[in-house]
Design a protein around this motif. Structure first.
Motif, PDB file in Angstrom:
ATOM      1  N   THR A   1      47.452 -27.987 -62.204  1.00 51.90           N
ATOM      2  CA  THR A   1      46.375 -27.553 -61.326  1.00 51.90           C
ATOM      3  C   THR A   1      45.960 -28.703 -60.418  1.00 51.90           C
ATOM      4  OG1 THR A   1      45.523 -25.986 -62.953  1.00 51.90           O
ATOM      5  CG2 THR A   1      43.986 -26.705 -61.244  1.00 51.90           C
ATOM      6  N   LEU A   2      45.810 -28.429 -59.128  1.00 48.71           N
ATOM      7  CA  LEU A   2      45.316 -29.434 -58.189  1.00 48.71           C
ATOM      8  C   LEU A   2      43.870 -29.761 -58.536  1.00 48.71           C
ATOM      9  CD1 LEU A   2      45.796 -29.476 -54.356  1.00 48.71           C
ATOM     10  CD2 LEU A   2      43.498 -29.665 -55.319  1.00 48.71           C
ATOM     11  N   ARG A   3      43.537 -31.062 -58.610  1.00 46.91           N
ATOM     12  CA  ARG A   3      42.200 -31.495 -58.993  1.00 46.91           C
ATOM     13  C   ARG A   3      41.417 -31.949 -57.766  1.00 46.91           C
ATOM     14  NH1 ARG A   3      41.160 -33.071 -64.232  1.00 46.91           N
ATOM     15  NH2 ARG A   3      39.093 -33.441 -63.351  1.00 46.91           N
ATOM     16  N   ALA A   4      40.874 -30.976 -57.030  1.00 53.15           N
ATOM     17  CA  ALA A   4      40.088 -31.304 -55.840  1.00 53.15           C
ATOM     18  C   ALA A   4      38.800 -32.036 -56.187  1.00 53.15           C
ATOM     19  CB  ALA A   4      39.774 -30.024 -55.060  1.00 53.15           C
ATOM     20  N   ASP A   5      38.398 -31.978 -57.455  1.00 49.95           N
ATOM     21  CA  ASP A   5      37.184 -32.672 -57.875  1.00 49.95           C
ATOM     22  C   ASP A   5      37.378 -34.180 -57.992  1.00 49.95           C
ATOM     23  OD1 ASP A   5      38.943 -32.003 -60.009  1.00 49.95           O
ATOM     24  OD2 ASP A   5      37.378 -32.489 -61.458  1.00 49.95           O
ATOM     25  N   LEU A   6      38.627 -34.657 -57.905  1.00 54.77           N
ATOM     26  CA  LEU A   6      38.891 -36.096 -57.980  1.00 54.77           C
ATOM     27  C   LEU A   6      38.750 -36.781 -56.625  1.00 54.77           C
ATOM     28  CD1 LEU A   6      42.010 -36.120 -60.349  1.00 54.77           C
ATOM     29  CD2 LEU A   6      39.585 -36.379 -60.952  1.00 54.77           C
ATOM     30  N   PHE A   7      38.602 -35.992 -55.565  1.00 58.81           N
ATOM     31  CA  PHE A   7      38.480 -36.521 -54.204  1.00 58.81           C
ATOM     32  C   PHE A   7      37.035 -36.539 -53.739  1.00 58.81           C
ATOM     33  CE2 PHE A   7      42.860 -34.815 -53.924  1.00 58.81           C
ATOM     34  CZ  PHE A   7      43.503 -35.922 -53.397  1.00 58.81           C
ATOM     35  N   ARG A   8      36.778 -37.394 -52.775  1.00 60.71           N
ATOM     36  CA  ARG A   8      35.537 -37.353 -52.010  1.00 60.71           C
ATOM     37  C   ARG A   8      35.893 -37.462 -50.532  1.00 60.71           C
ATOM     38  NH1 ARG A   8      34.540 -36.395 -56.448  1.00 60.71           N
ATOM     39  NH2 ARG A   8      32.822 -37.097 -57.786  1.00 60.71           N
ATOM     40  N   PRO A   9      35.202 -36.716 -49.651  1.00 64.76           N
ATOM     41  CA  PRO A   9      35.446 -36.877 -48.210  1.00 64.76           C
ATOM     42  C   PRO A   9      34.896 -38.211 -47.744  1.00 64.76           C
ATOM     43  CG  PRO A   9      33.571 -35.431 -48.585  1.00 64.76           C
ATOM     44  CD  PRO A   9      34.140 -35.728 -49.936  1.00 64.76           C
ATOM     45  N   TRP A  10      35.641 -38.906 -46.884  1.00 59.68           N
ATOM     46  CA  TRP A  10      35.184 -40.235 -46.466  1.00 59.68           C
ATOM     47  C   TRP A  10      35.005 -40.357 -44.949  1.00 59.68           C
ATOM     48  CZ3 TRP A  10      32.954 -43.789 -49.256  1.00 59.68           C
ATOM     49  CH2 TRP A  10      32.727 -45.048 -48.693  1.00 59.68           C
ATOM     50  N   ALA A  11      35.992 -39.905 -44.167  1.00 61.45           N
ATOM     51  CA  ALA A  11      35.897 -40.112 -42.721  1.00 61.45           C
ATOM     52  C   ALA A  11      36.828 -39.154 -41.993  1.00 61.45           C
ATOM     53  CB  ALA A  11      36.241 -41.556 -42.359  1.00 61.45           C
ATOM     54  N   HIS A  12      36.697 -39.140 -40.667  1.00 63.83           N
ATOM     55  CA  HIS A  12      37.497 -38.267 -39.809  1.00 63.83           C
ATOM     56  C   HIS A  12      37.804 -39.038 -38.532  1.00 63.83           C
ATOM     57  CE1 HIS A  12      37.822 -34.031 -37.745  1.00 63.83           C
ATOM     58  NE2 HIS A  12      38.909 -34.772 -37.573  1.00 63.83           N
ATOM     59  N   TRP A  13      39.073 -39.382 -38.347  1.00 59.13           N
ATOM     60  CA  TRP A  13      39.500 -40.185 -37.205  1.00 59.13           C
ATOM     61  C   TRP A  13      40.562 -39.451 -36.388  1.00 59.13           C
ATOM     62  CZ3 TRP A  13      37.769 -45.154 -35.904  1.00 59.13           C
ATOM     63  CH2 TRP A  13      36.928 -45.769 -36.840  1.00 59.13           C
ATOM     64  N   VAL A  14      40.510 -39.646 -35.075  1.00 61.73           N
ATOM     65  CA  VAL A  14      41.502 -39.063 -34.179  1.00 61.73           C
ATOM     66  C   VAL A  14      42.176 -40.201 -33.406  1.00 61.73           C
ATOM     67  CG1 VAL A  14      41.940 -37.444 -32.300  1.00 61.73           C
ATOM     68  CG2 VAL A  14      40.104 -36.989 -33.934  1.00 61.73           C
ATOM     69  N   THR A  15      43.499 -40.166 -33.350  1.00 57.28           N
ATOM     70  CA  THR A  15      44.247 -41.181 -32.608  1.00 57.28           C
ATOM     71  C   THR A  15      43.833 -41.167 -31.135  1.00 57.28           C
ATOM     72  OG1 THR A  15      46.101 -40.702 -34.078  1.00 57.28           O
ATOM     73  CG2 THR A  15      46.567 -42.053 -32.146  1.00 57.28           C
ATOM     74  N   PRO A  16      43.716 -42.338 -30.497  1.00 57.59           N
ATOM     75  CA  PRO A  16      43.326 -42.388 -29.077  1.00 57.59           C
ATOM     76  C   PRO A  16      44.195 -41.504 -28.194  1.00 57.59           C
ATOM     77  CG  PRO A  16      43.287 -44.590 -30.012  1.00 57.59           C
ATOM     78  CD  PRO A  16      43.881 -43.694 -31.064  1.00 57.59           C
ATOM     79  N   ALA A  17      43.578 -40.965 -27.149  1.00 58.22           N
ATOM     80  CA  ALA A  17      44.266 -40.020 -26.261  1.00 58.22           C
ATOM     81  C   ALA A  17      45.463 -40.636 -25.553  1.00 58.22           C
ATOM     82  CB  ALA A  17      43.281 -39.477 -25.219  1.00 58.22           C
ATOM     83  N   ALA A  18      45.484 -41.962 -25.387  1.00 59.18           N
ATOM     84  CA  ALA A  18      46.580 -42.613 -24.663  1.00 59.18           C
ATOM     85  C   ALA A  18      47.847 -42.756 -25.498  1.00 59.18           C
ATOM     86  CB  ALA A  18      46.129 -43.994 -24.189  1.00 59.18           C
ATOM     87  N   GLU A  19      47.763 -42.509 -26.784  1.00 54.05           N
ATOM     88  CA  GLU A  19      48.913 -42.716 -27.656  1.00 54.05           C
ATOM     89  C   GLU A  19      49.942 -41.582 -27.523  1.00 54.05           C
ATOM     90  OE1 GLU A  19      49.648 -45.229 -29.442  1.00 54.05           O
ATOM     91  OE2 GLU A  19      47.797 -46.376 -29.441  1.00 54.05           O
ATOM     92  N   PRO A  20      51.236 -41.920 -27.596  1.00 54.26           N
ATOM     93  CA  PRO A  20      52.272 -40.883 -27.507  1.00 54.26           C
ATOM     94  C   PRO A  20      52.371 -40.033 -28.770  1.00 54.26           C
ATOM     95  CG  PRO A  20      53.270 -43.033 -27.844  1.00 54.26           C
ATOM     96  CD  PRO A  20      51.813 -43.278 -27.599  1.00 54.26           C
ATOM     97  N   ARG A  21      51.936 -40.568 -29.900  1.00 54.85           N
ATOM     98  CA  ARG A  21      51.863 -39.803 -31.147  1.00 54.85           C
ATOM     99  C   ARG A  21      50.413 -39.815 -31.612  1.00 54.85           C
ATOM    100  NH1 ARG A  21      56.705 -38.999 -34.207  1.00 54.85           N
ATOM    101  NH2 ARG A  21      58.531 -39.784 -33.082  1.00 54.85           N
TER     102      ARG A  21
END
Length: 273
Positions: free
Chosen positions: A159-179
């Motif tokens: 069984t996946l244990r989602a209770d072992l995680f905590r949300p920490w942050a949300h980042w997006v790669t800069p718009a100028a990047e090719p990936r």
């Protein structure tokens, strides 16, 4: 870092921890959903974090020191995955996405952590796997995309244990990047009995280090960090133990860095999207 920054500025010496990349031509690339896992343990000298030094020449973040993680596989959204802990709707409310997208992100976090460092955040509803040696072949099958996470967990009776995680942050790669990646960061503690390894073709080396020491190495030019890694490590220096970090209250905001080189410094401007 404040919970809701409109614009933050960090000045970091060139060559001392932050890599800059050439701008991509044309309109910005649509970011790909991905998950990153900040894996912690309590070492003899204090809190430690697991870091990987990516192989130079890789298309994204080559030569950088990073946390385990990677892109979402379409099969990660499989609703049949065995699951315990906060549900997908809860994760979606924090990370600003639909329930199926949130399910895929949590599953990607479990899958990528297992693929990249052999740590499996799964078990039963009451216990966590302590010995992963029986799943060595399954790990390779996941890497080769021969099986999905849901298929692996079902076949192994896990069984996946989602209770072992905590949300920490949300980042997006800069718009100028090719990936570009739209990355949700998860925090997790190394389960008792398990060990993190460096058995991945994507990393030339890996291991545990205290956050402050990793930052010292970056300032000395011994390793290169992207802004999310640098800032996350700096945030972790305020905690003495993994449990203390896991208990920290976080407000998740979507942040995109812009890198501006000014003389001998890189100015990292963080903006909330």
């Amino acid at each position: 870092m404040p919970d809701s920054p409109e614009e933050l500025i960090f000045d970091i010496p060139v060559g001392a921890g932050v890599g800059t990349r050439a701008n991509a031509d044309g309109p910005p690339v649509t970011p790909k959903d991905s998950a990153t896992v900040i894996l912690l343990r309590d070492g003899t000298a204090g809190l430690e974090v697991f870091l990987q030094h990516r192989v130079r020449g890789m298309a994204f973040a080559g030569g950088m020191t990073v946390f385990p993680g990677g892109g979402v596989d379409p099969r990660d959204a499989d609703a049949s995955v065995r699951w315990t802990g906060p549900d997908a709707a809860w994760w979606g409310s924090l990370f600003g996405c639909a329930e199926d997208g949130a399910r895929a992100l949590v599953c990607a976090a479990v899958r990528e952590t297992f693929e990249e460092c052999g740590v499996l955040l799964a078990g039963t509803e009451e216990t966590t796997v302590t010995d992963v040696t029986a799943f060595a072949e399954a790990r390779q099958d996941l890497l080769a995309r021969k099986v999905s996470l849901a298929e692996f967990l079902s076949g192994a009776g896990l069984t996946l244990r989602a209770d072992l995680f905590r949300p920490w942050a949300h980042w997006v790669t800069p718009a100028a990047e090719p990936r570009r990646y739209d990355t949700r960061f998860f925090l997790a503690k190394l389960p008792d009995g398990q060990e993190a390894d460096g058995a991945t073709s994507e990393a030339s080396s890996s291991g545990w280090q205290r956050p402050a020491e990793a930052l010292e190495d970056a300032r000395a030019g011994k390793r290169t960090l992207m802004p999310p890694t640098w800032i996350t490590l700096n945030e972790l220096t305020t905690f003495e133990t993994a449990e203390e970090a896991l208990a920290a209250e976080r407000t998740i905001v979507r942040i995109a860095p812009t890198l501006v080189r000014e003389g001998d410094k890189v100015r990292v401007v963080l903006e909330e999207l």
